[in-house]
Design an enzyme around this catalytic site. Structure first.
Site: not given
Ligand code: 6GU
Length: 253
Positions: A89, A116, A154, A169
């Site tokens: 994230p 984590e 794709r 798209d």
């Molecule tokens: Cl790539 N990994 C995780 N654990 N959470 C996420 C993510 C990735 N992308 C958005 N949330």
């Protein structure tokens, strides 16, 4: 294209990666998708892949050595410039342009974190790119990796039925696609726009473009700042703005 996924949970990929378009791509030899079980690279009797965090705090951290060794294993014989992408994230946010760019590589390595997080020294030593699929947190990188694989393949020629279909798209030229219809001509009192039934090809293309712009105007006006817009497009947008202004005058804002 070959994609290696480095993960503690290869079974999670069983369903989504063996159906429909993904399976056809693999079956036709356009996608060579492989999984590497990080646990196979642990060295202790209990096959331990995680440990408690230095500095305390909750949760468990994935250990450096098994992940680094798993990545080294898949990189054997690969060109040194193969992207090794961490699903996190904290990465740059995935989009159409990144999907298209990644599809130009012969090989990709996707690294999925769980718990984590992964010991940061994995990132420092072997990761070349970090990608997030949006501003929320998933339990692990596996679902994100599946999203990326789907969106990337794709763009590989021959994967979609109609050649170049990915270029039509939503998001391909910075605006969304308009609505689609199929039979019956009336459902629960709802008809189909007459222009689609008339079969005049140029008119249909004009209508599709305008409805795509209308969707973008209504749902994602932020996209319009970067989109390549023709004079006709500008004209349509001015019309939508006028319609909105008229609604405001009549109903108040
Ligand atoms: Cl790539 N990994 C995780 N654990 N959470 C996420 C993510 C990735 N992308 C958005 N949330």
């Amino acid at each position: 294209m070959r994609i290696d996924v480095v993960t503690l949970f290869p079974q999670l990929f069983d369903g989504p990666m063996t159906e429909s378009m993904l399976w056809k791509a693999r079956d036709r030899g356009l996608l060579d998708l492989r999984f590497v079980q990080i646990r196979d690279f642990t060295t202790d009797r209990h096959r331990t892949a995680d440990d408690t965090p230095y500095g305390g705090g909750g949760g468990m951290i994935m250990k450096t050595q098994p992940v680094v060794d798993a990545i080294a294993h898949v990189r054997q014989g690969a060109p040194t410039n193969v992207p090794v992408i961490l699903m996190t994230p904290q990465g740059r946010v995935f989009n159409h342009a990144i999907a298209k760019e990644l599809s130009n590589h012969e090989r990709l390595v996707l690294v999925c974190g769980r718990y984590e997080g992964i010991d940061d020294r994995v990132r420092q030593r072997v990761i070349t790119d970090e990608i997030s699929i949006g501003d929320y947190v998933l339990t692990g990188g596996e679902l994100a990796a599946m999203v990326i694989i789907d969106a990337v393949i794709r763009h590989i020629p021959g994967v979609l039925g109609a050649e170049g279909a990915a270029d039509r798209d939503s998001h391909a030229d910075g605006i969304l696609e308009g609505p689609h219809y199929t039979r019956p001509p009336v459902f629960d009192g709802l008809g189909v726009p007459q222009v689609l039934l008339d079969g005049h090809h140029a008119e249909i293309e004009r209508w599709r473009r305008k409805e795509g712009l209308r969707r973008t105007w209504d749902h994602r006006p932020d996209l319009l700042r970067k989109a390549a817009l023709s004079e006709d497009d500008q004209f349509a947008l001015a019309e939508f703005a006028e319609e909105d202004a008229e609604l405001m005058r009549r109903h108040g804002g």
